[in-house]
Write a protein that holds these residues in place. Sequence first.
Motif, PDB file in Angstrom:
ATOM      1  N   UNK A 176       0.836  -1.208   0.000  1.00 56.74           N
ATOM      2  CA  UNK A 176       0.000   0.000   0.000  1.00 56.74           C
ATOM      3  C   UNK A 176       0.867   1.252   0.000  1.00 56.74           C
ATOM      4  N   UNK A 177       1.899   1.254   0.847  1.00 55.36           N
ATOM      5  CA  UNK A 177       2.770   2.426   0.946  1.00 55.36           C
ATOM      6  C   UNK A 177       3.584   2.627  -0.329  1.00 55.36           C
ATOM      7  N   UNK A 178       3.850   1.547  -1.057  1.00 54.71           N
ATOM      8  CA  UNK A 178       4.650   1.662  -2.275  1.00 54.71           C
ATOM      9  C   UNK A 178       3.847   2.212  -3.441  1.00 54.71           C
ATOM     10  N   UNK A 179       2.519   2.120  -3.352  1.00 56.72           N
ATOM     11  CA  UNK A 179       1.655   2.600  -4.429  1.00 56.72           C
ATOM     12  C   UNK A 179       1.290   4.054  -4.145  1.00 56.72           C
ATOM     13  N   UNK A 180       2.022   4.979  -4.747  1.00 52.16           N
ATOM     14  CA  UNK A 180       1.795   6.406  -4.501  1.00 52.16           C
ATOM     15  C   UNK A 180       0.383   6.836  -4.879  1.00 52.16           C
ATOM     16  N   UNK A 181      -0.127   6.305  -5.984  1.00 54.43           N
ATOM     17  CA  UNK A 181      -1.458   6.705  -6.438  1.00 54.43           C
ATOM     18  C   UNK A 181      -2.515   6.274  -5.431  1.00 54.43           C
ATOM     19  N   UNK A 182      -2.417   5.040  -4.937  1.00 55.28           N
ATOM     20  CA  UNK A 182      -3.378   4.542  -3.956  1.00 55.28           C
ATOM     21  C   UNK A 182      -3.220   5.260  -2.620  1.00 55.28           C
ATOM     22  N   UNK A 183      -1.973   5.432  -2.183  1.00 64.21           N
ATOM     23  CA  UNK A 183      -1.729   6.065  -0.888  1.00 64.21           C
ATOM     24  C   UNK A 183      -2.203   7.519  -0.879  1.00 64.21           C
ATOM     25  N   UNK A 184      -1.958   8.222  -1.979  1.00 65.94           N
ATOM     26  CA  UNK A 184      -2.353   9.629  -2.046  1.00 65.94           C
ATOM     27  C   UNK A 184      -3.865   9.787  -2.184  1.00 65.94           C
ATOM     28  N   UNK A 185      -4.521   8.764  -2.722  1.00 64.29           N
ATOM     29  CA  UNK A 185      -5.971   8.852  -2.907  1.00 64.29           C
ATOM     30  C   UNK A 185      -6.722   8.750  -1.586  1.00 64.29           C
ATOM     31  N   UNK A 186      -6.080   8.166  -0.586  1.00 68.55           N
ATOM     32  CA  UNK A 186      -6.712   8.028   0.731  1.00 68.55           C
ATOM     33  C   UNK A 186      -6.453   9.308   1.521  1.00 68.55           C
ATOM     34  N   UNK A 187      -7.480  10.047   1.793  1.00 68.38           N
ATOM     35  CA  UNK A 187      -7.345  11.325   2.483  1.00 68.38           C
ATOM     36  C   UNK A 187      -7.148  11.129   3.984  1.00 68.38           C
ATOM     37  N   UNK A 188      -6.744  12.209   4.644  1.00 70.20           N
ATOM     38  CA  UNK A 188      -6.494  12.149   6.085  1.00 70.20           C
ATOM     39  C   UNK A 188      -7.731  11.718   6.873  1.00 70.20           C
ATOM     40  N   UNK A 189      -8.926  12.262   6.588  1.00 72.75           N
ATOM     41  CA  UNK A 189     -10.110  11.789   7.331  1.00 72.75           C
ATOM     42  C   UNK A 189     -10.343  10.289   7.206  1.00 72.75           C
ATOM     43  N   UNK A 190     -10.080   9.746   6.013  1.00 69.14           N
ATOM     44  CA  UNK A 190     -10.252   8.299   5.833  1.00 69.14           C
ATOM     45  C   UNK A 190      -9.229   7.537   6.667  1.00 69.14           C
ATOM     46  N   UNK A 191      -7.975   8.003   6.656  1.00 71.53           N
ATOM     47  CA  UNK A 191      -6.941   7.356   7.470  1.00 71.53           C
ATOM     48  C   UNK A 191      -7.322   7.370   8.951  1.00 71.53           C
ATOM     49  N   UNK A 192      -7.788   8.515   9.429  1.00 71.21           N
ATOM     50  CA  UNK A 192      -8.152   8.632  10.844  1.00 71.21           C
ATOM     51  C   UNK A 192      -9.359   7.755  11.171  1.00 71.21           C
TER      52      UNK A 192
END
Length: 251
Positions: A200-216
Amino acid sequence: MDIEKLLNEERFEVVADEAEIQTVIQKAKMAFLESESKQLLSYHEFIWNQLRMIRKRWWAIQFAVLYLAWLFLSTENEVFYLRRGMGVFAALFAIILIPELWRNLTNRCMEVEIASYYSLHQIYAARIFLFGAVDVLLLTAFIGGAHHFLSIALTDLVTQFLLPVVVTACICFVVLGKQHRNGWLAIGLCVLWSGVWWAIAANDQLYSAITIPIWLTVFVFAFLFLAFAIYRLLKNCDKYMEVNLNGAVFE
């Protein structure tokens, strides 16, 4: 009754009074319980003894993992490698809990703990409380120091380090909270999760698509699930078995 006459006879019978025997038994039980009640450990003594029994080398190893993570953060500037590395360190930090928290299984002392005054629920709760308290202190110092001295955003520390730690802990408590559990299976699933996080961390497109509210939101959900897994473990810990279906001792 002539005692001397009875003693001089070759045989004599004494008729036991069942009511008096039961009275003596009850008095003996009460005297025993009263004597034992004066020797019980208080709660703070119980927690202190559990703390003394925990091998401190695991906390030293956790501290070493955080120290290596600190060196990694202070020397690595590439965001790509930071994301990957933090997930690996986070998984290691949580996996270290496994050998000590379930040491009673490998030492085959379940029967002794079940027969003790303090229940197995209280013993596990004390261990989880102690590990949780120390880990919270370690993580607070690490995250606070990384934010203050290395100028890393708290949201990045939560998503890239705390989230993998919580998910790894969830895996440990779920797998080892089952009646038929296996420590190596828990470690293997934790390593697998570390690989998933690495991808997940290696995929910049996927990682960047997940916003901070979603992460939290994911972090809060994982934390609540961890609380549920701990509750389930404490509820069912007295059903644990020291051997599996084949008769082999769990590790």
